[in-house]
Design a protein around this motif. Sequence first.
Motif, mmCIF file in Angstrom:
data_model
loop_
_atom_site.group_PDB
_atom_site.id
_atom_site.type_symbol
_atom_site.label_atom_id
_atom_site.label_comp_id
_atom_site.label_asym_id
_atom_site.label_seq_id
_atom_site.Cartn_x
_atom_site.Cartn_y
_atom_site.Cartn_z
ATOM 1 N N ALA A 24 -9.346 75.702 3.165
ATOM 2 C CA ALA A 24 -9.814 74.527 2.432
ATOM 3 C C ALA A 24 -8.802 74.117 1.371
ATOM 4 C CB ALA A 24 -11.169 74.816 1.805
ATOM 5 N N ALA A 25 -8.258 75.079 0.627
ATOM 6 C CA ALA A 25 -7.325 74.733 -0.449
ATOM 7 C C ALA A 25 -6.047 74.114 0.109
ATOM 8 C CB ALA A 25 -7.005 75.970 -1.279
ATOM 9 N N LEU A 26 -5.555 74.656 1.228
ATOM 10 C CA LEU A 26 -4.332 74.104 1.819
ATOM 11 C C LEU A 26 -4.558 72.679 2.312
ATOM 12 C CD1 LEU A 26 -3.059 77.195 3.865
ATOM 13 C CD2 LEU A 26 -1.997 76.218 1.834
ATOM 14 N N VAL A 27 -5.657 72.486 3.057
ATOM 15 C CA VAL A 27 -5.916 71.166 3.636
ATOM 16 C C VAL A 27 -6.202 70.148 2.541
ATOM 17 C CG1 VAL A 27 -7.535 69.855 5.066
ATOM 18 C CG2 VAL A 27 -6.681 72.046 5.862
ATOM 19 N N MET A 28 -7.085 70.502 1.598
ATOM 20 C CA MET A 28 -7.426 69.560 0.529
ATOM 21 C C MET A 28 -6.204 69.265 -0.338
ATOM 22 S SD MET A 28 -10.790 68.869 0.730
ATOM 23 C CE MET A 28 -11.839 68.801 -0.715
ATOM 24 N N GLY A 29 -5.346 70.266 -0.526
ATOM 25 C CA GLY A 29 -4.154 70.074 -1.346
ATOM 26 C C GLY A 29 -3.262 68.970 -0.804
ATOM 27 N N VAL A 30 -3.214 68.832 0.530
ATOM 28 C CA VAL A 30 -2.386 67.798 1.139
ATOM 29 C C VAL A 30 -3.167 66.496 1.307
ATOM 30 C CG1 VAL A 30 -1.131 67.136 3.219
ATOM 31 C CG2 VAL A 30 -0.984 69.484 2.369
ATOM 32 N N TRP A 31 -4.417 66.613 1.773
ATOM 33 C CA TRP A 31 -5.139 65.433 2.251
ATOM 34 C C TRP A 31 -6.064 64.803 1.222
ATOM 35 C CZ3 TRP A 31 -4.023 63.022 6.762
ATOM 36 C CH2 TRP A 31 -3.182 63.705 7.639
ATOM 37 N N ALA A 83 -5.157 78.765 11.728
ATOM 38 C CA ALA A 83 -4.474 77.769 10.903
ATOM 39 C C ALA A 83 -4.308 78.233 9.464
ATOM 40 C CB ALA A 83 -5.260 76.462 10.953
ATOM 41 N N SER A 84 -4.773 79.427 9.123
ATOM 42 C CA SER A 84 -4.670 79.897 7.742
ATOM 43 C C SER A 84 -3.853 81.173 7.606
ATOM 44 C CB SER A 84 -6.061 80.172 7.169
ATOM 45 O OG SER A 84 -6.959 79.182 7.528
ATOM 46 N N LEU A 85 -3.452 81.775 8.720
ATOM 47 C CA LEU A 85 -2.756 83.060 8.594
ATOM 48 C C LEU A 85 -1.323 82.833 8.109
ATOM 49 C CD1 LEU A 85 -4.004 85.115 11.649
ATOM 50 C CD2 LEU A 85 -4.435 85.542 9.240
ATOM 51 N N PRO A 86 -0.979 83.398 6.949
ATOM 52 C CA PRO A 86 0.324 83.083 6.353
ATOM 53 C C PRO A 86 1.510 83.485 7.228
ATOM 54 C CG PRO A 86 -1.130 84.096 4.748
ATOM 55 C CD PRO A 86 -1.807 84.221 6.071
ATOM 56 N N MET A 125 -3.808 73.156 16.994
ATOM 57 C CA MET A 125 -4.012 71.724 16.757
ATOM 58 C C MET A 125 -4.145 71.487 15.256
ATOM 59 S SD MET A 125 -4.476 69.949 19.713
ATOM 60 C CE MET A 125 -5.728 68.675 19.627
ATOM 61 N N LEU A 126 -4.942 72.330 14.601
ATOM 62 C CA LEU A 126 -5.154 72.169 13.158
ATOM 63 C C LEU A 126 -3.844 72.400 12.404
ATOM 64 C CD1 LEU A 126 -8.550 74.085 12.814
ATOM 65 C CD2 LEU A 126 -8.180 71.637 13.035
ATOM 66 N N VAL A 127 -3.071 73.413 12.833
ATOM 67 C CA VAL A 127 -1.792 73.684 12.176
ATOM 68 C C VAL A 127 -0.905 72.440 12.239
ATOM 69 C CG1 VAL A 127 0.322 75.065 12.245
ATOM 70 C CG2 VAL A 127 -1.871 76.156 12.684
ATOM 71 N N ALA A 128 -0.819 71.835 13.425
ATOM 72 C CA ALA A 128 0.129 70.727 13.614
ATOM 73 C C ALA A 128 -0.291 69.474 12.875
ATOM 74 C CB ALA A 128 0.283 70.415 15.099
ATOM 75 N N ILE A 129 -1.586 69.123 12.951
ATOM 76 C CA ILE A 129 -1.952 67.831 12.375
ATOM 77 C C ILE A 129 -2.257 67.927 10.887
ATOM 78 C CG2 ILE A 129 -2.710 66.737 14.505
ATOM 79 C CD1 ILE A 129 -5.519 67.444 13.918
ATOM 80 N N LEU A 130 -2.719 69.076 10.420
ATOM 81 C CA LEU A 130 -3.146 69.126 9.017
ATOM 82 C C LEU A 130 -2.122 69.780 8.088
ATOM 83 C CD1 LEU A 130 -6.891 70.147 9.523
ATOM 84 C CD2 LEU A 130 -5.969 67.877 9.070
ATOM 85 N N LEU A 131 -1.353 70.775 8.580
ATOM 86 C CA LEU A 131 -0.607 71.594 7.627
ATOM 87 C C LEU A 131 0.908 71.680 7.837
ATOM 88 C CD1 LEU A 131 -3.157 74.527 7.296
ATOM 89 C CD2 LEU A 131 -2.682 72.733 5.628
ATOM 90 N N ILE A 161 -18.390 76.586 2.395
ATOM 91 C CA ILE A 161 -18.618 76.801 0.960
ATOM 92 C C ILE A 161 -17.356 76.443 0.185
ATOM 93 C CG2 ILE A 161 -18.968 78.590 -0.811
ATOM 94 C CD1 ILE A 161 -20.851 79.993 1.116
ATOM 95 N N SER A 162 -16.213 76.915 0.688
ATOM 96 C CA SER A 162 -14.952 76.669 0.016
ATOM 97 C C SER A 162 -14.654 75.171 -0.080
ATOM 98 C CB SER A 162 -13.856 77.402 0.779
ATOM 99 O OG SER A 162 -12.649 77.298 0.123
ATOM 100 N N PHE A 163 -14.842 74.440 1.026
ATOM 101 C CA PHE A 163 -14.629 72.990 1.002
ATOM 102 C C PHE A 163 -15.562 72.317 -0.005
ATOM 103 C CE2 PHE A 163 -12.328 73.134 5.087
ATOM 104 C CZ PHE A 163 -11.363 72.185 4.831
ATOM 105 N N LEU A 164 -16.821 72.732 0.027
ATOM 106 C CA LEU A 164 -17.821 72.107 -0.832
ATOM 107 C C LEU A 164 -17.481 72.326 -2.302
ATOM 108 C CD1 LEU A 164 -20.527 70.608 -0.411
ATOM 109 C CD2 LEU A 164 -21.657 72.768 -0.974
ATOM 110 N N VAL A 165 -17.144 73.560 -2.655
ATOM 111 C CA VAL A 165 -16.811 73.876 -4.048
ATOM 112 C C VAL A 165 -15.631 73.023 -4.493
ATOM 113 C CG1 VAL A 165 -15.869 75.642 -5.569
ATOM 114 C CG2 VAL A 165 -17.741 76.211 -4.007
#
Lengths: 101, 685
Positions: B512-519, B310-313, B125-131, B642-646
């Motif tokens: 976090a970096a992938l999602v924030m990079g887009v959203w 949702a993060s495995l390359p 679900m996360l892969v489809a809607i976020l990335l 932590i990653s999102f917060l930073v």
Amino acid sequence: MPLVESGGSPSNAEAPAVDKATAKAHWAKTSSLMLLVLGIWFFASFVVHIFAPSLNGIRILGFPFGFYMAAQGSLIIFVVALFWFGKRQNQIDEEFGVQED
Amino acid sequence: MSGASKEKDPFIASLGKIYAGYTGGFAVFVILIAILEQMGVPDRILGYLFVGLTIGVYAYIGIISRTQAVAEYYVAGRRVPAIYNGMATGSDWMSAASFIGMAGSLYALGYGGLAFILGWTGGYMLVAILLAPYLRKFGQYTVPDFLGARFGGNAARLIGVTVLITASFVYVVAQIVGVGIITQRFLDVSFGVAVFVGLAGILVCSMLGGMRAVTWTQVAQYIVLIIAYLIPAFLMSAKVTGVPLPQLMYGFALERIAELENGFRAAGMTPPPGVTGWHSAPFIGANGQFSIPAAINWFALVFCLMVGTASLPHILMRYFTTPSVKEARQSVAWSLFFIFLLYFTAPAYAAFAKVEIYQNIIGQPIASLPEWIKSWQIVSPYGVPWINIVDANRDGILQWSEFRIHPDVVVLATPEIAGLPYVIAGLVAAGGLAAALSTADGLLLALANALSHDVYYKMIDRNAPTARRLVISRVLLLVVALAAAWTAGNAGADILFLVAWAFSIAAAGLFAALVMGVWYKKTTNTAAILGMAIGYVATFGYMIHSEWFGLDFIQLFGSKDAIIAAARQVGNINQNFTSPELRAEAAAILANTAAVKDGALAWIGNIWGSPMTTDTIVLRNRVTGRMWGIGSISAGIFGVPISFLVIYVVSQFTTPPSQAMQDFIDDIRIPKGGVRLADKSEAVE
């Protein structure tokens, strides 16, 4: 290699595919669809299973209902929601004319 | 970009026919083997035929798909239709652990094991809607490519590559161990030889044709693995309930299990170590009562597995191969559907196997156990027999706690438990092999691409000619594969527990970096680089510290009582597994317990109070620490927030992204048109 920010203004002649207002409206609608589906995800992944101990009191075809939700119910919700999401996002893209040509 | 897909491509148009013919051919092959078995051909020959022929077909596909074009090698020419990419992702995703191990984990853990079922499906679900759609629109070759372009170059790219290599390497080693276990049993060769036979099978699929060959082989492997998984489950359901619909009928098996468990308890018996005594009960401790730490660990594991998925390359890069953004989205839905077919069958496998064993095996005289149990009483790579019969009270009768089956055997032994012919056992082996090979191929390709494309081409030699890039890519593939096989051969099965870590590592480093990079448009380069690095170091560091330096860990984070308890645990471990220094340290603590003080950071460790206190347990013959009582398998629960917060906080204080970067983000957010790259040097040739 320089960081992007120090790269100055890009020398691209390409124009954006759609005007700013359309892009903004499209993104607002896309974002609310994202939040809705994220809500479904959160409910099916976590919220419903908090009640697993009490749901297990209900039995259907021998399945304790709490067990059933984690083993099958939530999975079916995921699959159906994703196909629906794909369809709905396409409608949004077409509504704003930003679908691929 | 999408124009090419409109033209009728004769190969793509005839895919349906090709794979229908292949499926039919496979069915005929299985029937032929069944006939050979009836004619009295020995099992060993049938095993060779199964393993040899399926690997032969994969190799054939791999060889005819060889390519010299960069786009074919890295992203299969971007013309894989959604449904076929879904199947390829399914077999890319479902590894030896899913095929062989999952039903066994459910057998042992009952409801507790359902965290894996949920976690490994909900992540899509996360892969489809976020990335996935946005990475596809970006349209380059690898996940670090995206990080490099979005977050200003090589620093972000390098961190992406580091996380990718850490997570994928342990994962690929585990696949090769899986291939080794299957070939060892069905070809009857030593584990070391089996590993290299498996390696040859993996390389021949991926080396010549890269992503193109891997894609079309993975579709073929999906078909084999799903047939091999479903058929025994249907037959088992028919045997136990009379209706061949396992997913619907195992409710009755669950009811029967509960009755049998109650009967055993009434007779004063206890379950074997590692197996729950209450199959369907959620969130329970060892005594069967509701336990808050059990519930927290369950939800934490679900979360980490989902975000990790949702993060495995190697999964994300599969969505780079579809012809369009629209198809990338549909393809995620198809992937989940094809994975769902196996995952909603696994709990049925576990329940039927449990009913059969509880009903027909427990309580029998040990001398007259069925033949299949004896054939599995051989020593596994874990050092104990696959099925271990321990007559603890020496009464000659098999008690509940005396029947110890290794989780990996449940699927492999099902055909024998259900009294099915050997052809089904061979089919299951072929399926397990397909699952392990396809995942290993995807992972190796992700590793080799990161090294050849991101490190060599993008960071070392930007002017490398195409031919040399492809040669380097293949050489690196071989090097990584040999390194993985060497590690598998030497570390053996001990490394398998590391696989679960791959999810938390990938989640904390990349998500976090992938999602924030887009959203989140305001995400700055510095913020993303710091967020990835801190998430990765915190999670991976925590895992290593708590796993191998448990006593040290608890002396930092634990209360006085927890430290003393940990020191006692050291003394209880077999001395072969502890160092003299560790024993001396523990003895020193116990010699003067009055002097022991709370750890320097015990206020963090006990911030929630009871029952979520930081403690230690003995696992894998080590004293391992658990922050707030959460197992290290779920360490991503700390790293991801932590990653999102930073990223969010640092973005508020650093220079906002340039206008060019904001245009770039606008472009990847809509399917139409090209991508204006902020940094022209990142452009695809």
